[in-house]
Motif scaffolding. Structure first.
Motif, PDB file in Angstrom:
ATOM      1  N   ASP A   1      -2.044   0.253  -3.641  1.00 11.71           N
ATOM      2  CA  ASP A   1      -1.919   1.587  -2.576  1.00 11.71           C
ATOM      3  C   ASP A   1      -2.164   0.220  -1.165  1.00 11.71           C
ATOM      4  O   ASP A   1      -2.479  -0.789  -1.156  1.00 11.71           O
ATOM      5  N   ILE A   2      -2.003   1.049   0.096  1.00 10.47           N
ATOM      6  CA  ILE A   2      -1.595   0.882   1.012  1.00 10.47           C
ATOM      7  C   ILE A   2      -1.771   1.332   2.054  1.00 10.47           C
ATOM      8  O   ILE A   2      -1.772   0.551   3.178  1.00 10.47           O
TER       9      ILE A   2
ATOM     10  N   HIS B   1      -5.375   6.886  -0.129  1.00 15.19           N
ATOM     11  CA  HIS B   1      -5.648   7.517  -0.802  1.00 15.19           C
ATOM     12  C   HIS B   1      -3.661   6.768  -1.324  1.00 15.19           C
ATOM     13  O   HIS B   1      -3.245   8.359  -1.769  1.00 15.19           O
ATOM     14  N   HIS B   2      -3.125   6.331  -0.241  1.00 11.48           N
ATOM     15  CA  HIS B   2      -1.574   6.531  -0.416  1.00 11.48           C
ATOM     16  C   HIS B   2      -1.205   4.938  -1.116  1.00 11.48           C
ATOM     17  O   HIS B   2      -1.747   3.524  -1.290  1.00 11.48           O
ATOM     18  N   ALA B   3      -0.249   5.432  -2.116  1.00 10.56           N
ATOM     19  CA  ALA B   3       0.251   4.245  -3.262  1.00 10.56           C
ATOM     20  C   ALA B   3       1.389   4.414  -3.440  1.00 10.56           C
ATOM     21  O   ALA B   3       2.200   5.185  -3.693  1.00 10.56           O
ATOM     22  N   VAL B   4       1.769   2.664  -3.600  1.00 18.27           N
ATOM     23  CA  VAL B   4       3.063   2.595  -3.687  1.00 18.27           C
ATOM     24  C   VAL B   4       3.498   2.312  -4.463  1.00 18.27           C
ATOM     25  O   VAL B   4       2.605   0.796  -4.821  1.00 18.27           O
ATOM     26  N   ALA B   5       5.112   1.757  -5.782  1.00 18.18           N
ATOM     27  CA  ALA B   5       5.085   1.036  -6.588  1.00 18.18           C
ATOM     28  C   ALA B   5       6.239  -0.119  -5.833  1.00 18.18           C
ATOM     29  O   ALA B   5       7.406   0.559  -6.598  1.00 18.18           O
ATOM     30  N   CYS B   6       6.080  -1.234  -5.165  1.00 17.14           N
ATOM     31  CA  CYS B   6       7.827  -1.170  -4.644  1.00 17.14           C
ATOM     32  C   CYS B   6       7.366  -2.806  -4.050  1.00 17.14           C
ATOM     33  O   CYS B   6       6.160  -3.308  -3.751  1.00 17.14           O
ATOM     34  N   LEU B   7       8.195  -4.096  -4.236  1.00 13.33           N
ATOM     35  CA  LEU B   7       7.166  -5.112  -4.149  1.00 13.33           C
ATOM     36  C   LEU B   7       7.752  -5.549  -2.717  1.00 13.33           C
ATOM     37  O   LEU B   7       6.660  -5.916  -2.443  1.00 13.33           O
ATOM     38  N   ALA B   8       7.924  -4.780  -2.328  1.00 13.06           N
ATOM     39  CA  ALA B   8       8.376  -4.898  -0.950  1.00 13.06           C
ATOM     40  C   ALA B   8       7.304  -4.553  -0.164  1.00 13.06           C
ATOM     41  O   ALA B   8       7.004  -5.395   1.559  1.00 13.06           O
TER      42      ALA B   8
ATOM     43  N   ARG C   1      10.896  -9.099   2.299  1.00  8.06           N
ATOM     44  CA  ARG C   1       9.788  -8.399   3.338  1.00  8.06           C
ATOM     45  C   ARG C   1       8.755  -8.288   3.540  1.00  8.06           C
ATOM     46  O   ARG C   1       8.176  -7.565   4.117  1.00  8.06           O
ATOM     47  N   ALA C   2       7.738  -8.541   1.705  1.00  7.87           N
ATOM     48  CA  ALA C   2       6.735  -8.311   1.694  1.00  7.87           C
ATOM     49  C   ALA C   2       5.041  -8.737   2.604  1.00  7.87           C
ATOM     50  O   ALA C   2       4.281  -8.195   3.248  1.00  7.87           O
ATOM     51  N   PRO C   3       5.531 -10.173   3.149  1.00  6.63           N
ATOM     52  CA  PRO C   3       4.136 -10.630   3.829  1.00  6.63           C
ATOM     53  C   PRO C   3       4.985 -10.443   5.101  1.00  6.63           C
ATOM     54  O   PRO C   3       3.289 -10.402   4.972  1.00  6.63           O
ATOM     55  N   LEU C   4       6.291 -10.256   5.354  1.00 11.74           N
ATOM     56  CA  LEU C   4       5.994  -9.550   6.629  1.00 11.74           C
ATOM     57  C   LEU C   4       5.127  -8.235   7.148  1.00 11.74           C
ATOM     58  O   LEU C   4       4.347  -7.492   7.930  1.00 11.74           O
ATOM     59  N   LEU C   5       5.525  -7.274   6.143  1.00 12.25           N
ATOM     60  CA  LEU C   5       4.540  -5.971   5.994  1.00 12.25           C
ATOM     61  C   LEU C   5       3.255  -6.710   6.337  1.00 12.25           C
ATOM     62  O   LEU C   5       2.554  -5.346   6.967  1.00 12.25           O
ATOM     63  N   GLU C   6       2.197  -7.459   4.966  1.00 11.64           N
ATOM     64  CA  GLU C   6       1.318  -8.019   5.312  1.00 11.64           C
ATOM     65  C   GLU C   6       0.791  -8.076   6.865  1.00 11.64           C
ATOM     66  O   GLU C   6      -0.358  -7.530   7.282  1.00 11.64           O
TER      67      GLU C   6
END
Lengths: 348, 308
Positions: A319-320, A323-330, A339-344
């Motif tokens: 979940d991001i 109701h919105h889920a995505v399968a991406c490591l970023a 990119r992951a922590p930046l988005l966090e």
């Protein structure tokens, strides 16, 4: 969206009409005599729900497993692994035999000609299903004529005709009437409007919206046309190589795509709106061979954000947003992707 | 948004008042598939001609015991091998002095019977095997069709002779062996047509409606596969007649003095240098019937092509 009151409803409006969990279908490829040497991973572990009264769109390139998913759900081909639940009951299980399920779920196919028997009149094709379930012939024909009128074909002119005497749009209306004849709760529309020309397509789409409201239907709408999906769907699932890579409300998925593949799909669509212009580079090359999919994230060889970690780790749907889920490591907090922590932090 | 009452809106005609004029419009009736085929066939002069020839020959053969000008069995040693146009024997006489016209007429009964019966039997058996193999598919298809393939290893003439020889001479055994020759051929056509139809979306749609396999085959599949199989079967009638004649020629079918076109061809073989035209007459009859059946089945095939 208020789901229609239906005597067959069991779990109430909060329970998804369809739940798909870990659905897997691998097609073995036989080479000459002997056992299978390779398998096509047509559908490889997908999860999604279809809520009561909604239209769930499934989009993706050809060969990504959209149609296979529909056929697995309808029981036209057996699945290898996974659970298919309809209103909380396992399809084909003790509480919901396949025959009972099929009264409640129907399908409209892409090829309007191939989906009608050329030797049968329109009304005979529509009344076939009800007659199989024991409706007397005369009443089944009367109902078929009423349905023809409902889908916009004058019964007096069309009921006694044969499929070759109708245009593509008219035939697709007949197919919709045939699907509705069993009074289903779920209708799977497998590229149902893709073969029609644009003006007819719009008419049929409007008809589908009207029928949905009138009969309290739930749609699974499979298409490769993002404009059509944006128009008709409440939620969208994006498939890539047998996996769901992003799922969520239509405006979120198509308006602010979280997965780079969704973004690339949208970028491939010529946009007339400068505000919607996507900055992502367009997709290059063909999808990889589903016999031998890439390691880790299946999209990484074509991905603009591809990093070494993507080839190692296989991202799960997470979940991001609501109701919105995505399968991406970023997009996954704590993932090794740069990119992951930046988005966090942005989200916080 | 109100909750629609589902069954009510399905049964009651939902025509808006403006679109439905007060007097119910008469329902248009399409002539139907076979109506189209019939009309197209009637516009095909070759098929009509061929059909008329077949009808005439069948009628003559059936009525022959009452309409033959002379006794087909009584010969005359003095009037052997008369030429065509002889005042007594219109089509000449054979090597035993029997009237050719009478014998040709009577021979039509057996020849047609032996030509058509194996094809009808093979049509029934072969269609059943082929449709089951094609519809069920999988292992059953492999087992049935590979078994059928074994029969294709033998040339059909050889197979007919071998079976006939093993079973012994006689009309019944000849029919059995000819049926065995045609079953694999028809089964193979039936299987390929059924496999094609099986993949059509309307068969899937019928499965989705919850119908049993038997109902789907009966309602949705049969009407689409029997036509092509039937056309193929009619084209086999000519082959069957020639093979039946061949068996009689070899002494494995009809026995003399019973007249049969193949047998007559055999016995008149010795007279080919004396009176070639008379000796060729049974062959001409076989040719006429064969080509008529072939032309008719061609016409039927083109008439049965569905317009798209």
């Amino acid at each position: 969206m208020t789901p229609a009151l239906d005597p067959r409803d069991r779990g109430g409006p909060g329970q998804p009409l369809v739940s798909v969990r870990g659905l897997v279908k691998h097609f073995p490829i036989k080479k000459g005599l002997g056992r299978a040497r390779a398998v096509v991973q047509a559908v490889d572990g997908i999860d999604f729900d279809i809520l009561k009264g909604e239209t769930l769109g499934v989009v993706g390139e050809s060969g990504c497993g959209k149609s296979t998913t529909a056929r697995l759900l309808m029981g036209l081909i057996p699945h290898d692994r996974g659970d298919l639940l309809f209103d909380g009951e396992a399809i084909g299980g003790r509480d919901l035999p396949l025959r009972d399920f099929r009264r409640q779920a129907q399908m409209v196919f892409q090829d309007s000609y191939s989906s009608l028997n050329p030797r049968m009149t329109i009304e005979a094709s529509i009344s076939f299903g009800p007659r199989v379930h024991g409706t007397p012939a005369r009443r089944a024909i009367e109902e078929a004529r009423a349905l023809l009128a409902r889908v916009g074909l004058e019964p007096a002119r069309f009921a006694g005709r044969y499929p070759h005497e109708l245009s593509g749009g008219q035939r697709q209306r007949v197919n919709i009437a045939r699907a509705l004849a069993l009074n289903p709760r779920l209708v799977v529309l497998d590229e149902a409007v893709s073969a029609l020309d644009k003006s007819v397509e719009a008419q049929v789409l409007n008809l589908l919206l009207d029928l949905k409201e009138e009969f309290g239907l739930t749609y699974l709408f499979i298409s490769h046309d993002l404009n059509v999906v944006r128009f008709i769907c409440d939620r969208v699932a994006v498939m890539y190589l047998g996996r769901v890579v992003e799922i969520g409300p239509a405006e979120a998925v198509l308006g602010a795509p979280a997965h780079p593949y969704t973004a690339a799909l949208l970028a491939s669509m010529p946009s007339l709106d400068p505000d919607r212009r996507t900055e992502e580079p367009p997709l290059a090359g063909d999808p990889p061979n589903p016999i031998d999919p890439p390691s880790g994230c299946r999209f990484h060889p074509r991905c603009a954000w591809g990093e070494p970690v993507c080839a190692k780790e296989d991202p799960a749907l997470a979940d991001i947003g609501p109701h919105h889920a995505v399968a991406c490591l970023a997009r996954q907090p704590g993932a090794a992707h740069s990119r992951a922590p930046l988005l966090e932090r942005e989200a916080a | 948004m109100s909750a629609p009452v589902q069954t009510a809106s399905l049964t009651a005609p939902a025509l808006p008042a403006a679109a439905a004029p007060a007097p119910a419009p008469a329902f248009e009736r399409s002539p139907g598939y076979w109506g189209h085929v019939g009309r197209k066939l009637l516009r095909d002069p070759v098929a009509i001609g061929a059909g008329l020839v077949i009808l005439t020959i069948v009628a003559v053969a059936i009525l022959s015991p009452w309409i033959t000008p002379m006794d087909p069995y009584r010969g005359s040693m003095l009037r052997r091998l008369r030429p065509i146009g002889d005042p007594t024997y219109i089509l000449g006489s054979d090597e035993l002095g029997r009237d050719m016209l009478s014998r040709l007429m009577v021979a039509g009964r057996l020849s047609l019977f032996m030509g058509v019966t194996p094809v009808i039997l093979a049509f029934l058996i072969g269609s059943a095997i082929g449709i089951v193999a094609g519809y069920v598919g999988g292992w059953l298809n492999t087992i049935l069709m590979r078994t059928i393939d074994v029969f294709f290893a033998f040339p059909s003439v050889l197979l007919a002779i071998a079976l006939s020889g093993a079973l012994g001479a006689g009309i019944f055994n000849a029919i059995v062996s000819l049926t065995c020759v045609f079953v694999p051929q028809i089964a193979r056509v039936a299987e390929s047509v059924t496999t094609q139809i099986r993949q059509r979306d309307y068969v899937d749609a019928a499965r989705l409606s919850g119908a049993s396999s038997f109902t789907i085959v009966r309602v949705q599949v049969l009407g689409n596969v029997l036509g092509p199989i039937f056309v193929y079967a009619t084209s086999l009638i000519s082959v069957s007649m020639i093979l039946a004649s061949g068996l009689s020629f070899l002494g494995l079918g009809v026995k003399p003095p019973e007249p049969e076109w193949g047998l007559m061809l055999n016995t008149l073989r010795t007279a080919i240098y004396v009176n070639p035209l008379v000796a060729a007459l049974p062959g001409l009859a076989i040719f006429l019937v064969s080509i008529s059946f072939n032309l008719f089945s061609d016409g039927l095939r083109s008439a049965m092509e569905v317009k798209e």
